[in-house]
Design an enzyme around this catalytic site. Sequence first.
Site, PDB file in Angstrom:
ATOM      1  CB  CYS A 184      -0.983  -0.032   1.074  1.00  0.00           C
ATOM      2  SG  CYS A 184      -2.266  -1.377   0.974  1.00  0.00           S
TER       3      CYS A 184
HETATM    4  N1  LIG Z   1      -2.656  -5.817   1.930  1.00  0.00           N
HETATM    5  C1  LIG Z   1      -3.099  -4.925   2.376  1.00  0.00           C
HETATM    6  O1  LIG Z   1      -3.001  -4.549   3.466  1.00  0.00           O
HETATM    7  C2  LIG Z   1      -4.273  -4.079   1.592  1.00  0.00           C
HETATM    8  C3  LIG Z   1      -4.808  -3.151   2.408  1.00  0.00           C
HETATM    9  C4  LIG Z   1      -5.720  -2.037   1.684  1.00  0.00           C
HETATM   10  C5  LIG Z   1      -6.020  -2.058   0.400  1.00  0.00           C
HETATM   11  N2  LIG Z   1      -5.475  -3.192  -0.347  1.00  0.00           N
HETATM   12  C6  LIG Z   1      -5.454  -3.263  -1.689  1.00  0.00           C
HETATM   13  O2  LIG Z   1      -6.406  -4.464  -1.908  1.00  0.00           O
HETATM   14  C7  LIG Z   1      -5.952  -4.781  -3.272  1.00  0.00           C
HETATM   15  C8  LIG Z   1      -5.995  -6.194  -3.198  1.00  0.00           C
HETATM   16  O3  LIG Z   1      -4.575  -6.484  -2.272  1.00  0.00           O
HETATM   17  P1  LIG Z   1      -4.271  -7.734  -1.356  1.00  0.00           P
HETATM   18  O4  LIG Z   1      -3.083  -7.319  -0.626  1.00  0.00           O
HETATM   19  O5  LIG Z   1      -5.338  -8.487  -1.085  1.00  0.00           O
HETATM   20  O6  LIG Z   1      -3.526  -8.545  -2.595  1.00  0.00           O
HETATM   21  P2  LIG Z   1      -3.128 -10.297  -2.709  1.00  0.00           P
HETATM   22  O7  LIG Z   1      -2.315 -10.488  -3.985  1.00  0.00           O
HETATM   23  O8  LIG Z   1      -3.004 -10.626  -1.429  1.00  0.00           O
HETATM   24  O9  LIG Z   1      -4.487 -10.891  -3.326  1.00  0.00           O
HETATM   25  C9  LIG Z   1      -5.175 -10.895  -4.578  1.00  0.00           C
HETATM   26  C10 LIG Z   1      -5.657 -11.980  -5.057  1.00  0.00           C
HETATM   27  O10 LIG Z   1      -6.510 -11.882  -6.507  1.00  0.00           O
HETATM   28  C11 LIG Z   1      -6.285 -12.875  -7.193  1.00  0.00           C
HETATM   29  N3  LIG Z   1      -6.402 -12.699  -8.478  1.00  0.00           N
HETATM   30  C12 LIG Z   1      -5.620 -11.789  -9.136  1.00  0.00           C
HETATM   31  N4  LIG Z   1      -6.294 -11.643 -10.289  1.00  0.00           N
HETATM   32  C13 LIG Z   1      -7.559 -12.340 -10.554  1.00  0.00           C
HETATM   33  C14 LIG Z   1      -8.703 -12.602 -11.521  1.00  0.00           C
HETATM   34  N5  LIG Z   1      -8.498 -11.788 -12.415  1.00  0.00           N
HETATM   35  N6  LIG Z   1      -9.624 -13.253 -10.987  1.00  0.00           N
HETATM   36  C15 LIG Z   1      -9.792 -13.714  -9.772  1.00  0.00           C
HETATM   37  N7  LIG Z   1      -8.740 -13.549  -8.715  1.00  0.00           N
HETATM   38  C16 LIG Z   1      -7.482 -12.994  -9.098  1.00  0.00           C
HETATM   39  C17 LIG Z   1      -4.805 -13.586  -6.999  1.00  0.00           C
HETATM   40  O11 LIG Z   1      -4.543 -14.736  -7.059  1.00  0.00           O
HETATM   41  C18 LIG Z   1      -4.675 -13.269  -5.403  1.00  0.00           C
HETATM   42  O12 LIG Z   1      -5.133 -14.203  -4.519  1.00  0.00           O
HETATM   43  C19 LIG Z   1      -4.927  -4.143  -3.869  1.00  0.00           C
HETATM   44  O13 LIG Z   1      -5.584  -3.077  -4.667  1.00  0.00           O
HETATM   45  C20 LIG Z   1      -4.316  -3.261  -2.782  1.00  0.00           C
HETATM   46  O14 LIG Z   1      -3.536  -2.450  -2.697  1.00  0.00           O
HETATM   47  C21 LIG Z   1      -4.442  -4.097   0.299  1.00  0.00           C
END
Ligand SMILES: NC(=O)c1ccc[n+]([C@@H]2O[C@H](COP(=O)([O-])OP(=O)(O)OC[C@H]3O[C@@H](n4cnc5c(N)ncnc54)[C@H](O)[C@@H]3O)[C@@H](O)[C@H]2O)c1
Length: 432
Positions: A271
């Site tokens: 982030c």
């Molecule tokens: N990790 C954090 O602390 C956090 C906090 C707030 C916001 N975010 C935001 O949330 C979003 C997700 O982050 P995250 O950390 O959960 O990512 P992550 O990589 O942990 O998880 C994303 C998941 O999406 C799946 N994926 C990718 N493309 C796909 C598709 N086309 N169809 C189905 N599944 C698909 C991946 O396999 C993965 O399991 C990002 O935009 C991030 O900036 C993250």
Amino acid sequence: MESLLQKLHGKTATVGVLGLGYVGLPLAVEFGRAGYRVIGFDLDQAKVDRVNQGDSYISDVEGSFLGALVASGRLRATTDLSQIAQVDAISICVPTPLRKTKDPDISYVKQSAEQVASYLRNDTLVVLESTTYPGTTDELVAPILAGSDRVIGRDIFLAFSPERVDPGNPRYHTQNTPKVVGGITPRCTEMALALYSQVIGQVVAVGTAREAEMVKLLENTFRAVNIALVNELLLMCDRMGIDIWKVVDAAATKPFGFMPFYPGPGIGGHCIPIDPMYLSWKAKTYDFFNRFIELATDINGNMPRFVVTKLMRILNDRRQPLNGARILVLGVAYKPDVTDVRESPGLEILKLLVQHGAVTSYHDPHVPSLALGSENLLSEELTEQNIRSKDCILVATNHTAIDWALVARHARLVFDTRNALSRFEGPDIVRL
Ligand SMILES: NC(=O)c1ccc[n+]([C@@H]2O[C@H](COP(=O)([O-])OP(=O)(O)OC[C@H]3O[C@@H](n4cnc5c(N)ncnc54)[C@H](O)[C@@H]3O)[C@@H](O)[C@H]2O)c1
């Protein structure tokens, strides 16, 4: 027939979550806990299998709780995206990384919007949760979902709701962190409110999806800039011989008008280093240049180099070169008590140490192994003998599970970039 609003209020709706990562899995669990039937979608078969076995891979989600939801039939996961046709609402939680050029890589959002569009029924709510630049929901996602024959706000409903989850935070989690929602139309906002207010303690509606997108970027830019400010003050205090840690702690006693931010070896995670870049990229298309963001990125991004340069100075005072020195990096996750190493400054520090010829190793109770370039490193045990065998223990992350007294007692030298050993004093403990 029940309307979408009735299904959302009555919890008879089936809710989908696309992307079962750090954000998506806790959210899917909350929907299930609130009483909805939930289908989680991911392209990663291993994650889907683990969810269906009630085996959590996210530390904030308890395996036993996930297992109970799965056993009761309330939550299941699949890679079969055609089952999107069964959902009444779907939250998209896919990654939004940067390209090598530091431009937004919005391809995951685009691909998932196309997947949703090809299976979506009318009278369904879609909520984008991935952090992204203002305009993504209405400029990119809305046209894909609408296609040639749907009207957003009448046939389907689309909103943005930023995910604010703070992994590893023992006090605030998905359910008790207020949630912001903003729809493409007022009716879209109403639908998103109807869903999230069943699940989250407090839901705050804003006027548009763009406002909701901007809220998240303000929050994370605020953090990046304030961390950079204190890091810059650290660089200055280092030269002036002032202890920045004591300065921040004393300033924090002011009960109003000050919020403490602490210096450190740099910023990491999915982030804080990334989100402000989404904003500055978009701003440039309006001929607007975010100087604070550029400056913060520069200062925070250079902190690992400063850490290694300062380590050289500390070793030099002891008539020892970094080349050949045995350095154990303590903590490689990007922040305390999480397993996530994405963008972690600890990795950058390890790489720089290797470049300078140090004999490197690491210990992290949450990261048993680590891919560094073509090498796969294993976390070494933190024993008295191992600590004694190193020329320096470089603290890069202050996990609570680490026995700091053991480190303080046996290390020949500690270089502490997190003030993890604040309780201990001595000539062999040097703070950043
Ligand atoms: N990790 C954090 O602390 C956090 C906090 C707030 C916001 N975010 C935001 O949330 C979003 C997700 O982050 P995250 O950390 O959960 O990512 P992550 O990589 O942990 O998880 C994303 C998941 O999406 C799946 N994926 C990718 N493309 C796909 C598709 N086309 N169809 C189905 N599944 C698909 C991946 O396999 C993965 O399991 C990002 O935009 C991030 O900036 C993250």
